[in-house]
Design an enzyme around this catalytic site. Structure first.
Site: not given
Length: 263
Positions: A120, A133
């Site tokens: 990401s 995350y």
């Protein structure tokens, strides 16, 4: 994770790809694109029904499994080898890539294969309340770089794709929450609960001014798995509409930015 397969490799032989998280979103788009190119694809995930539908639509081999379970991971790799005789590539976007890589590594080395991890932009940039995350995605990036350094001499390639907002089920759920938190309403009678308005708001600063589509990320993954990327190793490819090229310190010149209230 995904293992590339079914289409011709650099020697003109069939290649085999395992795609984890393959039932929906980027995983499903990657599996479909690889099948279109003639690859053998084994798709895995926790939910059998999306995998079954994808298998019916594309001809991929569905193998439901929980990649947090070492036995299930070994079963997934064994299923691919038993069905197609080898594993040429791997794509992963889950939180358990180490187990899958460990199980698949001997086959990948034998095939001089390729790994593509889906991380990401959070592996490269961070936001408020995103520590867990972002840290996991940054670790995934370094895991692939380590594979490239340690096993590149044996023919293994390992690269990472870093998307920004992409229209997936997970992103839709996040946008629905954002719409509620920010009071973003959809058009009258719209069934999306403000999701489209949330996507528009979340991507307003992106140079591309829109979220990505799963197939756009799948195209990058497919290329990195292919012989066309034979000299690309340890790379990080941003597929993010240009967000990581943006200097946030200049955003106020084009936009009026007002902080939102937070609890």
């Amino acid at each position: 994770m995904s293992h590339d397969g079914g289409g011709p490799n650099s020697h003109g032989e069939a290649r085999v790809v395992i795609v984890t998280g393959g039932g929906t979103g980027i995983g499903a788009a990657t599996a479909g694109l690889l099948r279109e190119a003639g690859h053998h694809v084994v798709v895995s995930g926790r939910r059998p029904e999306p995998l079954r539908r994808l298998a019916e639509e594309t001809g991929a081999l569905a193998h439901p499994s929980d990649t947090a379970d070492p036995d299930a991971v070994r079963g997934l790799v064994d299923a691919a080898v038993q069905a197609y005789g080898r594993v040429d590539g791997l794509r992963t976007n889950l939180t358990d890539p180490f187990l899958l890589l460990r199980a698949a590594l001997p086959h990948l080395l034998e095939a001089r294969g390729a790994v593509v991890a889906v991380a990401s932009v959070s592996a490269l940039r961070n936001g408020v309340g995103n520590a867990a995350y972002a840290t996991s995605k940054a670790a995934l990036l370094q895991l692939c770089r380590s594979l490239a350094v340690d096993y590149g001499q044996h023919g293994l390639r390992a690269n990472t794709v870093c998307p920004s907002w992409v229209r997936t089920e997970m992103a839709d759920r996040r946008m629905a929450r954002f719409a509620g938190e920010a009071g973003l309403a959809g058009e009258a009678g719209a069934a999306d609960g403000g999701v489209e308005a949330a996507y528009e708001e979340a991507t307003r600063l992106l140079p591309g001014r829109r979220p990505g589509e799963p197939r756009e990320v799948a195209e990058a993954i497919s290329w990195l798995l292919s012989p066309a990327a034979s000299y690309v190793n340890g790379a990080v490819l941003t597929v993010d509409g240009g967000v990581t090229a943006l200097d946030p310190g200049t955003a106020a010149f084009d936009f009026r930015i007002t902080p939102r209230e937070r609890d």
